[in-house]
Design an enzyme around this catalytic site. Structure first.
Site, PDB file in Angstrom:
ATOM      1  N   ASP A 162       0.845  -1.188   0.000  1.00 49.19           N
ATOM      2  CA  ASP A 162       0.000   0.000   0.000  1.00 49.19           C
ATOM      3  C   ASP A 162       0.893   1.255   0.000  1.00 49.19           C
ATOM      4  OD1 ASP A 162      -3.059   0.787   0.522  1.00 49.19           O
ATOM      5  OD2 ASP A 162      -1.855   2.034   1.855  1.00 49.19           O
ATOM      6  N   ARG A 163       0.751   2.170   0.974  1.00 48.43           N
ATOM      7  CA  ARG A 163       1.597   3.366   0.986  1.00 48.43           C
ATOM      8  C   ARG A 163       3.072   2.986   1.105  1.00 48.43           C
ATOM      9  NH1 ARG A 163      -1.670   6.678  -1.234  1.00 48.43           N
ATOM     10  NH2 ARG A 163      -0.597   8.523  -0.448  1.00 48.43           N
ATOM     11  N   ARG A 166       4.348   2.412  -2.320  1.00 52.27           N
ATOM     12  CA  ARG A 166       4.649   3.653  -3.040  1.00 52.27           C
ATOM     13  C   ARG A 166       5.952   4.279  -2.538  1.00 52.27           C
ATOM     14  NH1 ARG A 166       0.416   4.099  -6.077  1.00 52.27           N
ATOM     15  NH2 ARG A 166      -1.526   3.129  -5.379  1.00 52.27           N
ATOM     16  N   HIS A 207     -11.056   7.596  -0.902  1.00 53.16           N
ATOM     17  CA  HIS A 207     -10.272   8.293   0.121  1.00 53.16           C
ATOM     18  C   HIS A 207      -9.126   9.101  -0.468  1.00 53.16           C
ATOM     19  CE1 HIS A 207      -8.370   4.402  -0.583  1.00 53.16           C
ATOM     20  NE2 HIS A 207      -7.246   4.896  -0.110  1.00 53.16           N
ATOM     21  N   TRP A 208      -8.667   8.781  -1.691  1.00 48.24           N
ATOM     22  CA  TRP A 208      -7.571   9.547  -2.291  1.00 48.24           C
ATOM     23  C   TRP A 208      -7.963  11.020  -2.433  1.00 48.24           C
ATOM     24  CZ3 TRP A 208      -3.163   8.061  -5.772  1.00 48.24           C
ATOM     25  CH2 TRP A 208      -2.615   6.822  -5.406  1.00 48.24           C
ATOM     26  N   TYR A 270      -1.671  11.892   1.808  1.00 46.29           N
ATOM     27  CA  TYR A 270      -2.492  11.898   0.591  1.00 46.29           C
ATOM     28  C   TYR A 270      -2.473  13.255  -0.108  1.00 46.29           C
ATOM     29  CZ  TYR A 270      -4.184   7.178   1.318  1.00 46.29           C
ATOM     30  OH  TYR A 270      -4.248   5.812   1.437  1.00 46.29           O
ATOM     31  N   HIS A 331      -6.967  -6.903  -0.301  1.00 47.98           N
ATOM     32  CA  HIS A 331      -5.878  -5.931  -0.300  1.00 47.98           C
ATOM     33  C   HIS A 331      -4.826  -6.201   0.763  1.00 47.98           C
ATOM     34  CE1 HIS A 331      -3.833  -2.103  -0.598  1.00 47.98           C
ATOM     35  NE2 HIS A 331      -4.205  -1.740   0.621  1.00 47.98           N
TER      36      HIS A 331
END
Length: 351
Positions: A162-163, A166, A207-208, A270, A331
């Site tokens: 997830d984050r 990234r 949510h983004w 975000y 996920h």
């Protein structure tokens, strides 16, 4: 299992203002003066608000649990085990404890390092900086490099979900000489996300846009409901397969950390993704990472078109994809199918 909502605002600054040195570990000399505090077994009974529960600590036998200062933040982390260095990076709305089902077994073969990203978990909340730069994946990656340097590693292996995935991608772009091998879990590159928006993505990844709204609008709305309600609902919507995989111990840890501080840090993350990160990603859109890469994604946690295109998308951003699998799960891969993750990691992360 519920934790009182009104406690969260009171805890908002705890992870920042409460970070004072207490007990130095035997490895403090190797890690320099950046180690600020180390938990003892007694701390889980004496101060669980700060350090978490003894039940969670039991999932990390032999791990050191500490606060470490980097040039831009104070990072809470656990590390333990023996072998080549393996850095595991969490996502939203979780923290480093999301690896609790795999860390102990991996520590039998690797030196496993589990940080909370800045703003998340028990790590500190820096100012956002101009254009949200202090919450860019570039700055998060810088924290991770400094943590690994303090632990004695110039090069290491890394997996991010997830984050954390990234952050891993940005670290590989900015500092390829640091990364021996990388695994990216259940994300496609930021640039592709922002430039290939579909109706199903907007609905499934609401949510983004919401969390990127100006401060403090999303923070106020998120903190208006109990942390347990938000985390359960958020993970249910995003996961794709329910949340039956969550243990009470894990959920309580996520709730404990989901203070106004963490909500604010998450939203700043975000906001950065939509601003300074996108500028960096646009500049690097034609740049491929070339270290050996493992791709894992949950076939049931993505929109149908995103799951189908996952590998094809990454081929445009990475030149050495040596292994990949669309796993029949949602996920939260490392919590849903931990044995599968351990199998992939021990096969791929060989030195």
């Amino acid at each position: 299992m519920s934790i009182e909502t009104n406690r969260r605002d009171a805890l908002a600054g705890a992870a920042v203002s409460g970070l004072v040195a207490s007990v130095l570990a035997s490895s403090a000399t190797a890690q320099g003066t950046s180690v600020m505090a180390v938990a003892t077994d007694a701390d889980y009974q004496r101060d669980p608000t700060r350090w978490g529960s003894s039940e969670m600590a039991a999932h990390f036998p032999g791990f050191q649990h500490l606060d470490m200062r980097t040039s831009g933040a104070i990072i809470r982390l656990r590390h333990g085990g023996s072998g080549p260095p393996l850095l595991l990076v969490h996502g939203n709305p979780e923290n480093h404890t999301c690896w609790y089902k795999v860390a102990g077994k991996l520590a039998q073969q690797y030196h496993v390092v589990l940080p909370d990203l800045r703003g998340y978990g028990d790590s500190s909340l820096p100012d956002p900086g101009p254009n949200n730069i202090n919450f860019s994946f570039r700055e998060m990656a810088r924290d991770l490099i400094e943590v690994m340097e303090h632990l004695g590693y110039q090069r290491f292996m890394i997996a991010g979900h997830d984050r954390g995935g990234r952050t891993t991608h940005r670290l590989c772009l900015d500092h390829p000489e640091r990364v021996m091998k990388a695994c990216i879990m259940d994300v496609v590159p930021n640039y592709h996300v922002w430039t290939n928006i579909t109706k199903s993505w907007v609905i499934g990844t609401w949510h983004w846009g919401f969390m990127a709204q100006p401060e403090p609008f999303p923070e106020r709305l998120i903190s208006a409901v109990p942390a347990e309600y938000f985390i359960r609902s958020r993970m249910m919507i995003r996961g794709g397969t329910g949340i039956g995989f969550l243990t009470d111990t894990a959920l309580n840890e996520y709730i404990r950390c989901y203070t106004l501080k963490t909500i604010t840090g998450s939203c700043r993350d975000y906001r950065a993704t939509a601003t300074c990160d996108f500028e960096m990603d646009t500049a690097d859109k034609d740049k491929k990472i070339d270290m050996p890469l493992l791709l894992l994604w949950g076939a049931r946690g993505q929109s149908p078109e995103r799951a189908k295109e996952f590998l094809d998308v990454w081929k445009r951003y990475a030149s050495t994809i040596v292994a990949h699998e669309a796993i029949e799960c949602g996920h939260y891969i490392q919590e849903e199918v931990p044995d599968k993750v351990i199998q992939h990691f021990t096969s791929f992360f060989k030195v």
